[in-house]
Design an enzyme around this catalytic site. Structure first.
Site, short mmCIF file in Angstrom:
data_model
loop_
_atom_site.label_atom_id
_atom_site.label_comp_id
_atom_site.label_asym_id
_atom_site.label_seq_id
_atom_site.Cartn_x
_atom_site.Cartn_y
_atom_site.Cartn_z
N HIS A 176 0.85 -1.19 0.00
CA HIS A 176 0.00 0.00 0.00
C HIS A 176 0.89 1.24 0.00
CE1 HIS A 176 1.03 0.16 4.25
NE2 HIS A 176 0.50 -1.04 4.43
N HIS B 150 4.05 1.39 2.19
CA HIS B 150 5.25 0.74 1.66
C HIS B 150 5.92 1.61 0.60
CE1 HIS B 150 2.84 -2.90 2.98
NE2 HIS B 150 4.00 -3.11 3.59
N ARG C 9 -3.72 -5.31 6.56
CA ARG C 9 -4.91 -5.93 7.16
C ARG C 9 -6.16 -5.09 6.98
NH1 ARG C 9 -0.79 -7.92 10.68
NH2 ARG C 9 -1.03 -10.18 11.03
#
Length: 279
Positions: free
Chosen positions: A34, A37, A192
């Site tokens: 995402h 990162h 998550r």
């Protein structure tokens, strides 16, 4: 971008970078990438580094009852994202490559690894440090980039590297802590998050609201009370505490402390933290 799935392929790419005099920047991930990162990739690019990103869902840091099987695996998408971002090498090894039958050193997280996340997830940090140490040995980076959302992990990795350098076990690695990336309403980006039901996203966002409210208070009691008042009642809290940002020891002081929080939003467990004080 080169995709390396074997250690020998990684080593070939690193040899070319070394021949060109390039310093290596490394970003270890478990995939499902995402914007958080990609912010680490940007940090590495700003330093002109040869960038290696690993994608490896490490089974050793998932304990009983953890969500190893549910953890998202999106290597094809991740590869396209990293290629578009200008990464030099994507290292996506199998478990057999990372963990051969012999030769992998087990790393203990010690006492700090048994606190907070370590209490809820026994053995998690031993597994995390073992794989990070293994990846460091394979990549041999000059600089490694980690997000600050996983603050306890960041401290443990930093301490491990310092200890190994002091003992002469490895060349120095500069561990860079990068700011947590959030959505427009403060929710810390996480792989998550995609598992949070849409109707529970507003509840998830109250974790950051709680930290923000607590950060404005001048005593620990007021910090905790203000934070708790902002949490959605649906959240099942694991911990909410103030810690020393360098050691993660629980502190009664407020200014310069880090407030850490972890809790369940439905079936998804989230963590976050925020520096407080500075009045």
């Amino acid at each position: 971008m080169q995709l390396a799935q074997k250690i020998v392929e990684l080593q070939q790419a690193l040899a070319i970078a070394d021949a060109d005099g390039r310093r290596v920047g490394f970003i270890p991930t478990m995939g499902a990438l995402h914007k958080g990162h990609l912010s680490l990739v940007k940090k590495a690019q700003d330093q002109g580094l040869f960038i290696v990103v690993s994608v490896f869902v490490n089974p050793r840091q998932f304990g009983e009852g953890d969500d190893l099987e549910k953890y998202p695996r999106t290597l094809g998408v991740d590869a396209r994202v990293l290629s578009d971002a200008g990464v030099d090498v994507l290292f996506a090894p199998s478990s057999n490559e990372v963990y051969p039958a012999t030769g992998v050193k087990e790393i203990s997280a010690g006492e700090l690894g048994s606190l907070f996340e370590g209490t809820v997830r026994p053995g998690h940090f031993d597994g995390m440090l073992t794989v990070v140490n293994r990846l460091f040995n394979l990549v041999q980076p000059d600089v490694a980039f980690f997000g600050s959302k996983d603050a306890q992990q960041l401290i443990l990795v930093t301490q491990m590297v310092r200890r190994q350098v002091a003992n002469g076990d490895r060349e120095p690695i500069k561990v860079v802590a990068c700011d947590t990336v959030r959505d427009d309403e403060g929710l810390a980006l996480s792989s998550r998050n995609q598992r949070i039901p849409k109707e529970l996203i507003p509840a998830a966002r109250t974790l950051h609201k709680a930290l923000t409210a607590g950060s404005k208070k001048k005593t620990k009691v007021d910090c905790i009370e203000a934070a708790m008042a902002q949490l959605d009642p649906i959240i099942r809290l694991d911990y909410l505490e103030l810690v020393d940002p360098e050691t993660f020891a629980v502190t009664e002081g407020v200014e310069g402390a880090r407030m850490v929080i972890a809790g369940w939003v439905g079936e998804v467990r989230l963590i976050d933290n925020l520096l407080v004080g500075g009045f």
